[in-house]
Design a protein around this motif. Structure first.
Motif, PDB file in Angstrom:
ATOM      1  N   PRO A 112     -12.064  19.363  22.598  1.00 19.15           N
ATOM      2  CA  PRO A 112     -10.690  18.999  22.233  1.00 19.15           C
ATOM      3  C   PRO A 112      -9.675  19.994  22.773  1.00 19.15           C
ATOM      4  CG  PRO A 112     -11.883  19.871  20.336  1.00 19.15           C
ATOM      5  CD  PRO A 112     -12.889  19.680  21.427  1.00 19.15           C
ATOM      6  N   GLN A 113      -8.472  19.504  23.005  1.00 24.13           N
ATOM      7  CA  GLN A 113      -7.394  20.360  23.469  1.00 24.13           C
ATOM      8  C   GLN A 113      -6.834  21.180  22.303  1.00 24.13           C
ATOM      9  OE1 GLN A 113      -6.323  20.470  26.885  1.00 24.13           O
ATOM     10  NE2 GLN A 113      -8.274  19.404  27.014  1.00 24.13           N
ATOM     11  N   LYS A 114      -6.197  22.280  22.642  1.00 24.80           N
ATOM     12  CA  LYS A 114      -5.561  23.115  21.635  1.00 24.80           C
ATOM     13  C   LYS A 114      -4.576  22.281  20.834  1.00 24.80           C
ATOM     14  CE  LYS A 114      -3.076  27.526  21.326  1.00 24.80           C
ATOM     15  NZ  LYS A 114      -2.496  28.628  22.123  1.00 24.80           N
ATOM     16  N   SER A 115      -4.643  22.386  19.508  1.00 25.78           N
ATOM     17  CA  SER A 115      -3.813  21.526  18.665  1.00 25.78           C
ATOM     18  C   SER A 115      -3.428  22.255  17.392  1.00 25.78           C
ATOM     19  CB  SER A 115      -4.580  20.244  18.314  1.00 25.78           C
ATOM     20  OG  SER A 115      -5.665  20.540  17.438  1.00 25.78           O
ATOM     21  N   ALA A 116      -2.843  21.501  16.445  1.00 27.64           N
ATOM     22  CA  ALA A 116      -2.463  22.081  15.149  1.00 27.64           C
ATOM     23  C   ALA A 116      -3.692  22.529  14.375  1.00 27.64           C
ATOM     24  CB  ALA A 116      -1.669  21.066  14.349  1.00 27.64           C
TER      25      ALA A 116
END
Length: 404
Positions: A112-116
């Motif tokens: 997954p991409q960097k997120s909250a």
């Protein structure tokens, strides 16, 4: 014969353990999403089939199934990336190649991409059980400064687990106050000597009270006799993943112990730290993972465990452990302390660039809960107060009726 019998008993126990926890209630999706939401976490689980590999990503109450294309071809790329960690100089001798391949594998694994969601839980399968995800490269660069590379470590706090059921099976910590049972054979004046293990002992004893079994006191019987009374079990010693014929093992001062002998310990510490080589490696069994020293401690009752994926460096491990325990002493969870210790290692100006290679800091991986003992015990106190309040209410009602 004894080795085979121990291994068979271990496998039977592991199958029984899995059967116990794999129920409809434990893998209920609603419950799983609620826990991920509470933890502010994303979970990615891998499955290795005979032809292909798949990933299941769970975040924001959604599941994304992805097929990882060209499994056979990319499987060799994964092995090539792991091979960088088989030798202390492999990465330093080919920094650009590592940077490029690390980014290629990062994209292939569809992380997954960097997120909250700052927390990432990884459930590996197959060869990925031996894989240092934190050291993957999220963005290629030409730098040879290891501290300035773009690692997955910078995007997420990363923890691992054996299965979704293990993640959901969160049990309260047994101990509120951290005390350590340390095992430090050191093996002075022998070809097994661990020179920096003594420094590791000094640093650890400065941080936490406990009982420290040093040199000839670091026997297996002394460890067994004391293991039930301390919140953290720390073993600084030698270990081996074994081979096709020989199972994984760990060395005490007086003898080596097979991984299959460990599950009889029946322990329940807050944390087990295996500061030794290859404690997460072992013979790989389909749907069971690696039969390693770490797995032996897990089936003995350890719910949270920090262990190594390759032959760790004595000097670097001593530095890492000091930073890890300083973070715990500051009140961070084991999960957070592992990530922060790695960042602290990379940002430490006293450590030369050559020693900041991912080989030195990414060997230790953490399997277990994301919470700290204070958080979970606080919840228990809230529940206790709630039920005491109910009891008091009914007692008052009964008292008033008696007076009337």
């Amino acid at each position: 014969l004894k080795k085979k019998k121990n291994e068979l008993m271990f496998l039977l126990k592991s199958i029984k353990s899995r059967a116990t926890i794999l129920s409809d209630e434990n893998i209920n999706l609603t419950r799983l999403f609620q826990k991920l939401e509470k933890d502010k976490a994303t979970l990615i689980s891998y499955f290795s089939g005979t032809q292909n590999m798949y990933s299941f990503t769970l975040q924001n109450r959604k599941i994304q199934l992805q097929k990882l294309e060209n499994a056979n071809q990319n499987g060799s790329v994964i092995r090539k990336f792991i091979a960088y960690f088989s030798d202390a100089n492999a990465i330093s001798n080919d920094v650009s190649g590592y940077n490029s391949l690390g980014n290629q594998v990062y994209k292939y694994l569809k992380l997954p991409q960097k997120s909250a969601n700052k927390d990432l839980i990884i459930i590996p399968d197959g060869i990925l059980n031996f894989f240092p995800f934190e050291a993957l490269i999220t963005k290629k660069s030409a730098t040879t400064n290891f501290a300035k590379m773009h690692y997955l470590l910078h995007d997420f706090k990363i923890g691992y687990n054996n299965s979704v059921s293990f993640y959901l099976e969160e049990k309260p910590f047994q101990y509120q106050k951290e005390t350590v049972l340390g095992v430090f054979p050191v093996f002075e004046n022998s070809n097994l000597e661990l020179a920096f293990s003594k420094k590791e002992l000094e640093n650890l004893s400065d941080h936490f009270e406990g009982k420290y079994l040093e040199k000839n006191e670091a026997t297996f019987n002394n460890f067994k006799a004391n293991a039930a009374y301390f919140s953290i079990l720390h073993l600084s010693t030698h270990a081996s993943s074994g081979n096709i014929d020989e199972p994984a093992r760990i060395r005490f001062y007086d003898r080596e112990i097979l991984y299959s002998e460990l599950y009889n310990l029946n322990i329940n510490p807050n944390l087990v730290v295996l500061s030794a080589c290859e404690t997460g490696l072992g013979k790989l069994y389909k749907s069971e993972g690696a039969m390693s020293v770490a797995r032996g401690f897990q089936f003995a009752g350890a719910k949270n465990i920090l262990f190594s994926l390759w032959k760790v460096n004595d000097y670097a491990t001593s530095l890492f452990m000091d930073k890890f325990y300083k973070n715990i002493e500051c009140g961070n969870s084991y999960f957070e302390s592992n990530q922060q210790a790695k960042l602290d290692f990379l940002n430490d100006d006293s450590i030369p660039n050559a020693k900041k290679s991912p080989y030195y800091w990414s060997a230790m991986v953490y399997y277990g809960t994301l919470e700290d003992c204070k958080t979970i015990n606080y919840k228990l106190y809230v529940l206790l107060i709630f039920f005491l309040g109910i009891d008091l209410f009914f007692l008052l009602k009964i008292y008033r009726r008696t007076i009337i």
